[in-house]
Design an enzyme around this catalytic site. Structure first.
Site, PDB file in Angstrom:
ATOM      1  N   ASP A 202       1.735 -21.268  -0.065  1.00  0.00           N
ATOM      2  CA  ASP A 202       2.545 -20.066   0.133  1.00  0.00           C
ATOM      3  C   ASP A 202       3.910 -20.470   0.691  1.00  0.00           C
ATOM      4  O   ASP A 202       4.097 -21.610   1.124  1.00  0.00           O
ATOM      5  CB  ASP A 202       1.805 -19.149   1.113  1.00  0.00           C
ATOM      6  CG  ASP A 202       2.510 -17.817   1.291  1.00  0.00           C
ATOM      7  OD1 ASP A 202       3.201 -17.372   0.357  1.00  0.00           O
ATOM      8  OD2 ASP A 202       2.373 -17.232   2.389  1.00  0.00           O
ATOM      9  N   GLU A 205       8.961 -21.237  -1.808  1.00  0.00           N
ATOM     10  CA  GLU A 205      10.172 -20.977  -2.642  1.00  0.00           C
ATOM     11  C   GLU A 205      11.285 -21.990  -2.402  1.00  0.00           C
ATOM     12  O   GLU A 205      12.024 -22.265  -3.363  1.00  0.00           O
ATOM     13  CB  GLU A 205      10.684 -19.556  -2.394  1.00  0.00           C
ATOM     14  CG  GLU A 205       9.801 -18.470  -2.966  1.00  0.00           C
ATOM     15  CD  GLU A 205       8.501 -18.245  -2.184  1.00  0.00           C
ATOM     16  OE1 GLU A 205       8.450 -18.666  -1.015  1.00  0.00           O
ATOM     17  OE2 GLU A 205       7.556 -17.693  -2.739  1.00  0.00           O
ATOM     18  N   ASP A 280       4.064 -10.578  -2.120  1.00  0.00           N
ATOM     19  CA  ASP A 280       3.813  -9.448  -1.217  1.00  0.00           C
ATOM     20  C   ASP A 280       4.203  -8.116  -1.840  1.00  0.00           C
ATOM     21  O   ASP A 280       5.360  -7.696  -1.776  1.00  0.00           O
ATOM     22  CB  ASP A 280       4.587  -9.655   0.087  1.00  0.00           C
ATOM     23  CG  ASP A 280       4.131 -10.916   0.803  1.00  0.00           C
ATOM     24  OD1 ASP A 280       3.107 -11.488   0.382  1.00  0.00           O
ATOM     25  OD2 ASP A 280       4.790 -11.321   1.769  1.00  0.00           O
TER      26      ASP A 280
HETATM   27  C1  GLC Z   1       3.196 -14.416   3.055  1.00  0.00           C
HETATM   28  C2  GLC Z   1       2.232 -14.380   1.894  1.00  0.00           C
HETATM   29  C3  GLC Z   1       1.015 -13.577   2.260  1.00  0.00           C
HETATM   30  C4  GLC Z   1       0.367 -14.182   3.494  1.00  0.00           C
HETATM   31  C5  GLC Z   1       1.369 -14.246   4.640  1.00  0.00           C
HETATM   32  C6  GLC Z   1       0.812 -14.978   5.859  1.00  0.00           C
HETATM   33  O1  GLC Z   1       3.703 -13.151   3.310  1.00  0.00           O
HETATM   34  O2  GLC Z   1       2.837 -13.903   0.719  1.00  0.00           O
HETATM   35  O3  GLC Z   1       0.099 -13.550   1.189  1.00  0.00           O
HETATM   36  O4  GLC Z   1      -0.738 -13.432   3.888  1.00  0.00           O
HETATM   37  O5  GLC Z   1       2.550 -14.918   4.214  1.00  0.00           O
HETATM   38  O6  GLC Z   1       0.438 -16.260   5.558  1.00  0.00           O
END
Ligand code: GLC
Length: 597
Positions: A202, A205, A280
């Site tokens: 995650d 980017e 998200d």
């Molecule tokens: C980001 C991710 C989400 C995750 C959060 C905490 O917002 O897109 O899926 O739960 O980080 O790790």
């Protein structure tokens, strides 16, 4: 480099694209059919290996399940309520102060035992790993990267510093092959020792908090596989190189099993390493619509293993919205409920009894369709064929399909028409050309027209292409729970010809690459008083079952005689359950069901 596209906005009939820099290096796919564009595009950008079958099951996630007792409670509840589930996720709170590759020992005193207890109940544990490494001289991952100069630098020398979950972080330069090799080995303990089955990448980017651009400044330097460049050039592939290294790491230590990776950031080609979710989203009807469009577009962009946060990540879905989302989500190649967790609960039982039952029904449906979905994955990984097909891809010659984005074909033969509005009992839809069976009623509909379709809350409109042979497994609480004793195939009569296939293998591992798979190619030819099913079988994998149970739909005559490979068999021996169910040995070349002549 940052790229721009203009589809007929500035000038009608002119499409243009341009970029902030880089070689003029582009590929033109003539097609002209969309399927040939997609197939050549995926030949160029790559196809993945097959994922393990369990990864096609249902996944449950939240930010975050912790401590261990909470994780176990959630897992137990799935089994108690008999809602199938294969994977449970640990979001950032499992770590010690958000340090990747560490565990918070207060919340998770014995991760190995927890993971193995979950495994015993059929759950695979998936953990999150972000790129930001906490600046902490006491932390071994930080120390190693610092000593070896693995972190990204600014153009004038200092480290690229940015705030993410752990506070101040440095970021490994994943565009450097040496850094990727180091990253691979960091997975040894998680995967080989603790038994984690999948990794969730995650913020790659890469995301940076509290800066207007939300990412690295453009001057940051990257190795770029030995061709140093700035972040202007490397931004788009940073996330891909991270998931590539993660994939190699998980694969190395999971071998001979298959790895499972999911990522938020990607670039063309990232499908070789990982699955995707769309980031998200919000628990709103608009985002449910967005979900259906996004995943179809991912699929025709070579990235079929994709899904959305079911129910929405931010904000709280109503029970109705959750129900409509799960009805859609079970037809997405990747199927996971996830939520930010700061607004209440988002497990299937967090709503009312009705929603719970609807959720169970649709997750069960997904599990019964696993052999059909897996066959679609096989077509995707071997030929680049999108698992979801937008209507225009499905029937490009019919101009009526060209502007319709909210229905799609799942695999090759199931038409899915999601309900994207609240408080409705049905919707208008376009049925593509050809004849279709309403999945719920078996009513046959002639397509090439718009129609109204009923959809009370427990129904998502589904249609099966006539002539289709759809393989089904029994409902299982997790993949591999049951031995498949016989393969049920729903056979939808057609006057004419239709081809279908069932691909199976060891469901995990790499034996399939050595010919240990089973591929049944079927050709159904329906006539007025006869159905002929021919089979051509390939592969050396022995399925657990020896029999096919053909459930016949819409056959317009009473079967009087059955010939298997030209020999007449006693009808009564084949139809033990009901008239419309025929049990045959799986190995046959030709099966003829004959009505009265
Ligand atoms: C980001 C991710 C989400 C995750 C959060 C905490 O917002 O897109 O899926 O739960 O980080 O790790």
């Amino acid at each position: 480099f940052r790229t721009y596209f203009d589809f007929c906005q500035e000038r009608r009939n002119v499409t243009s694209f341009w970029a902030d820099g880089g070689e003029m290096n582009y590929y033109f796919f003539y097609g002209p059919s969309m399927d040939s564009v997609v197939s050549v595009y995926t030949d160029l950008t790559g196809k993945p290996e097959l994922p393990p079958l369990w990864a096609l099951g249902y996944h449950q996630c939240k930010w975050s399940y912790y401590p261990e007792s909470n994780v176990k409670e959630i897992a137990a509840k799935f089994r108690e309520l008999q809602i199938p589930c294969d994977a449970i996720y640990l979001d950032i709170d499992y770590m010690e102060g958000f340090r990747c590759f560490t565990w918070n020992k207060t919340y998770f005193p014995d991760p190995k035992k927890m993971v193995s207890d979950l495994t015993a109940q059929g759950f695979k544990t998936v953990v999150i790993i972000d790129p930001g490494i906490k600046v902490d001289p006491e932390y071994s991952v930080f120390q190693e990267a610092l000593e070896n100069d693995y972190f990204c630098h600014r153009a004038d020398g200092p480290y690229m510093r940015g705030k993410v979950w752990p506070g101040r972080c440095y970021f490994p330069d994943f565009t450097n092959p040496e850094v990727r090799e180091w990253w691979v080995d960091l997975f040894e303990e998680l995967i080989e020792d603790i038994g984690v089955k999948g990794v969730w990448n995650d913020m790659n980017e890469p995301a940076v908090m509290e800066v207007p651009t939300k990412t690295f400044p453009l001057d940051v330097r990257h190795d770029y596989d030995g061709n140093p460049c700035s972040h202007r050039k490397a931004h788009n592939i940073y996330g891909m190189q991270m998931s590539r290294a993660t994939y190699e790491g998980v694969k190395k230590f999971a071998y001979p099993k298959r790895p499972f990776i999911i990522t938020r950031a990607a670039y063309s080609g990232t499908q070789r390493f990982t699955s995707f979710w769309t980031g998200d989203n919000v628990a709103s009807w608009e985002h449910l619509w967005l979900a259906t469009v996004q995943v179809q577009r991912m699929c025709i962009s070579g990235m079929s293993f994709a899904g959305t946060d079911i129910g929405g990540f931010a904000e709280q879905p109503t029970g109705e919205l959750y129900a409509r989302w799960i009805q859609l989500g079970v037809f997405h190649p990747f199927c996971r409920t996830h939520s930010s967790g700061d607004h209440g609960e988002q497990e299937p039982w967090s709503f009312d009894e009705d929603v719970l039952n609807i959720t169970r029904k649709y997750i069960e449906l997904r599990y019964t369709l696993l052999p059909y979905l897996y066959t679609s994955f096989w077509r995707y990984t071997s030929k680049g064929e999108p698992i979801l097909k937008p209507l225009v891809y499905f029937d490009q010659a019919d101009v009526q399909t060209h502007y319709r984005t909210d229905e799609f074909v799942f695999g090759r033969q199931i038409l899915v028409c999601p309900i994207l509005e609240f408080n409705v009992q049905g919707r208008r839809m376009y049925v593509p050309r050809g004849k279709w069976y309403n999945y719920w009623t078996d009513e046959v509909i002639t397509g090439g027209r718009e129609m109204w379709v009923e959809a009370p809350l427990h129904i998502i409109p589904l249609f099966v292409k006539e002539g289709a042979m759809i393989p089904r497994y029994p409902v299982q609480q997790y993949v591999g729970e049951k031995k498949i004793e016989e393969l049920v195939i729903d056979v939808y009569y057609k006057l004419g010809e239709e081809k279908s296939a069932v691909y199976e293998d060891g469901q995990d591992g790499y034996d399939y690459t050595k010919g240990r798979y089973s591929l049944m190619n079927f050709k159904l030819v329906g006539k007025k008083d006869e159905v002929v099913i021919q089979q051509h079988h390939e592969g050396m994998f022995d399925t657990d079952y020896n029999e096919l149970v053909l459930r016949l739909h819409g056959v317009p005559f009473d079967i009087k005689k059955v010939l298997i490979d030209n020999e007449e068999v006693n009808l009564a021996d084949l139809t033990s359950d009901s008239e419309s169910t025929i049990k045959v040995n799986k190995i046959f070349y030709e099966l003829r069901l004959i009505g009265a002549k």
